[in-house]
Design a protein around this motif. Structure first.
Motif, short mmCIF file in Angstrom:
data_model
loop_
_atom_site.label_atom_id
_atom_site.label_comp_id
_atom_site.label_asym_id
_atom_site.label_seq_id
_atom_site.Cartn_x
_atom_site.Cartn_y
_atom_site.Cartn_z
N TRP A 11 0.84 -1.18 0.00
CA TRP A 11 0.00 0.00 0.00
C TRP A 11 0.88 1.23 0.00
CZ3 TRP A 11 0.65 -3.56 3.76
CH2 TRP A 11 1.17 -3.13 4.99
N SER A 12 0.33 2.34 -0.49
CA SER A 12 1.15 3.53 -0.76
C SER A 12 1.86 4.08 0.47
CB SER A 12 0.31 4.62 -1.42
OG SER A 12 -0.74 5.01 -0.57
N GLU A 13 1.22 4.06 1.64
CA GLU A 13 1.87 4.59 2.85
C GLU A 13 3.12 3.78 3.18
OE1 GLU A 13 -1.39 3.71 2.78
OE2 GLU A 13 -2.37 5.66 2.85
N PHE A 14 3.01 2.47 3.06
CA PHE A 14 4.16 1.62 3.35
C PHE A 14 5.25 1.83 2.31
CE2 PHE A 14 6.68 -2.20 2.78
CZ PHE A 14 7.17 -2.38 4.06
N THR A 15 4.85 1.93 1.05
CA THR A 15 5.82 2.13 -0.03
C THR A 15 6.62 3.40 0.19
OG1 THR A 15 4.35 1.01 -1.56
CG2 THR A 15 6.11 2.31 -2.52
N GLU A 16 5.94 4.49 0.54
CA GLU A 16 6.63 5.76 0.81
C GLU A 16 7.60 5.63 1.98
OE1 GLU A 16 3.74 8.89 1.23
OE2 GLU A 16 2.73 8.26 -0.62
N MET A 17 7.17 4.96 3.03
CA MET A 17 8.02 4.76 4.20
C MET A 17 9.23 3.89 3.83
SD MET A 17 7.02 3.11 7.89
CE MET A 17 6.80 1.47 7.21
N TRP A 18 8.99 2.84 3.05
CA TRP A 18 10.07 1.93 2.66
C TRP A 18 11.11 2.66 1.82
CZ3 TRP A 18 12.71 0.03 -1.43
CH2 TRP A 18 13.50 -1.10 -1.20
N TYR A 19 10.66 3.42 0.82
CA TYR A 19 11.60 4.19 -0.01
C TYR A 19 12.40 5.16 0.84
CZ TYR A 19 9.96 2.78 -4.69
OH TYR A 19 9.67 2.09 -5.84
N SER A 20 11.75 5.85 1.75
CA SER A 20 12.44 6.81 2.61
C SER A 20 13.55 6.12 3.41
CB SER A 20 11.43 7.47 3.55
OG SER A 20 12.08 8.31 4.44
N GLU A 21 13.23 4.97 3.97
CA GLU A 21 14.22 4.22 4.76
C GLU A 21 15.33 3.67 3.86
OE1 GLU A 21 15.58 3.07 8.51
OE2 GLU A 21 14.02 4.47 7.89
N PHE A 22 14.97 3.21 2.67
CA PHE A 22 15.96 2.71 1.74
C PHE A 22 17.00 3.79 1.41
CE2 PHE A 22 17.51 2.44 -2.62
CZ PHE A 22 18.11 1.19 -2.61
N PHE A 23 16.52 4.98 1.05
CA PHE A 23 17.44 6.05 0.68
C PHE A 23 18.27 6.52 1.88
CE2 PHE A 23 14.24 6.59 -2.79
CZ PHE A 23 15.08 6.17 -3.80
N ARG A 24 17.70 6.47 3.06
CA ARG A 24 18.43 6.87 4.26
C ARG A 24 19.57 5.89 4.56
NH1 ARG A 24 18.61 6.37 9.70
NH2 ARG A 24 17.01 4.80 9.95
N ARG A 25 19.35 4.62 4.31
CA ARG A 25 20.34 3.59 4.65
C ARG A 25 21.13 3.07 3.46
NH1 ARG A 25 19.13 0.59 9.69
NH2 ARG A 25 17.47 1.73 10.73
N LEU A 26 20.96 3.66 2.32
CA LEU A 26 21.57 3.16 1.10
C LEU A 26 23.08 2.92 1.24
CD1 LEU A 26 21.19 2.35 -1.84
CD2 LEU A 26 21.43 4.76 -2.46
N GLY A 27 23.78 3.84 1.85
CA GLY A 27 25.23 3.71 1.99
C GLY A 27 25.66 2.58 2.90
N GLU A 28 24.75 2.09 3.73
CA GLU A 28 25.06 1.00 4.67
C GLU A 28 24.74 -0.38 4.10
OE1 GLU A 28 22.65 1.73 8.12
OE2 GLU A 28 23.13 3.86 8.11
N MET A 29 24.07 -0.41 2.97
CA MET A 29 23.57 -1.69 2.46
C MET A 29 24.65 -2.47 1.72
SD MET A 29 19.79 -0.56 1.19
CE MET A 29 19.07 -2.18 1.24
#
Length: 108
Positions: A11-29
């Motif tokens: 659902w869109s709310e989760f997708t937005e939250m997931w993308y936000s977290e992905f971009f925040r942690r991208l350098g750690e992945m």
């Protein structure tokens, strides 16, 4: 990945939250983390955003040559499932890794 495995739509709310977290942690992945992220989209048959794909590709470049066979096959499967043709540069890194690792892998 779990959403796709359980066939639960995102659902869109989760997708937005997931993308936000992905971009925040991208350098750690790790490369494996990035592979599983794309694999998850493939399992859900959910096309990721262009911003995600561009960031994902830039981040994975450095580790792709060291990725294990499972990670690479998950990424390739996700590309096929999502009907994504990666840029030629992706295959350049992939071929370089294959040449460097020639003979190091055995079929089991």
């Amino acid at each position: 990945w779990a959403f796709g495995r359980l066939e639960i739509p995102m659902w869109s709310e989760f997708t937005e939250m997931w993308y936000s977290e992905f971009f925040r942690r991208l350098g750690e992945m790790s490369t494996r983390d990035l592979g599983f992220a794309l694999y998850g989209f493939g399992k859900m048959r959910y096309s990721p955003s262009k911003k995600f794909l561009l960031s994902w590709a830039k981040q994975i470049r450095g580790g792709l040559a060291k990725a294990d066979a499972r990670c690479v096959s998950n990424i390739m499967w996700a590309f096929a499932a999502l009907n994504i043709k990666p840029a030629d540069g992706f295959f350049k890194h992939w071929y370089t890794a294959a040449e460097r690792n020639e003979g190091k892998y055995t079929a089991s």
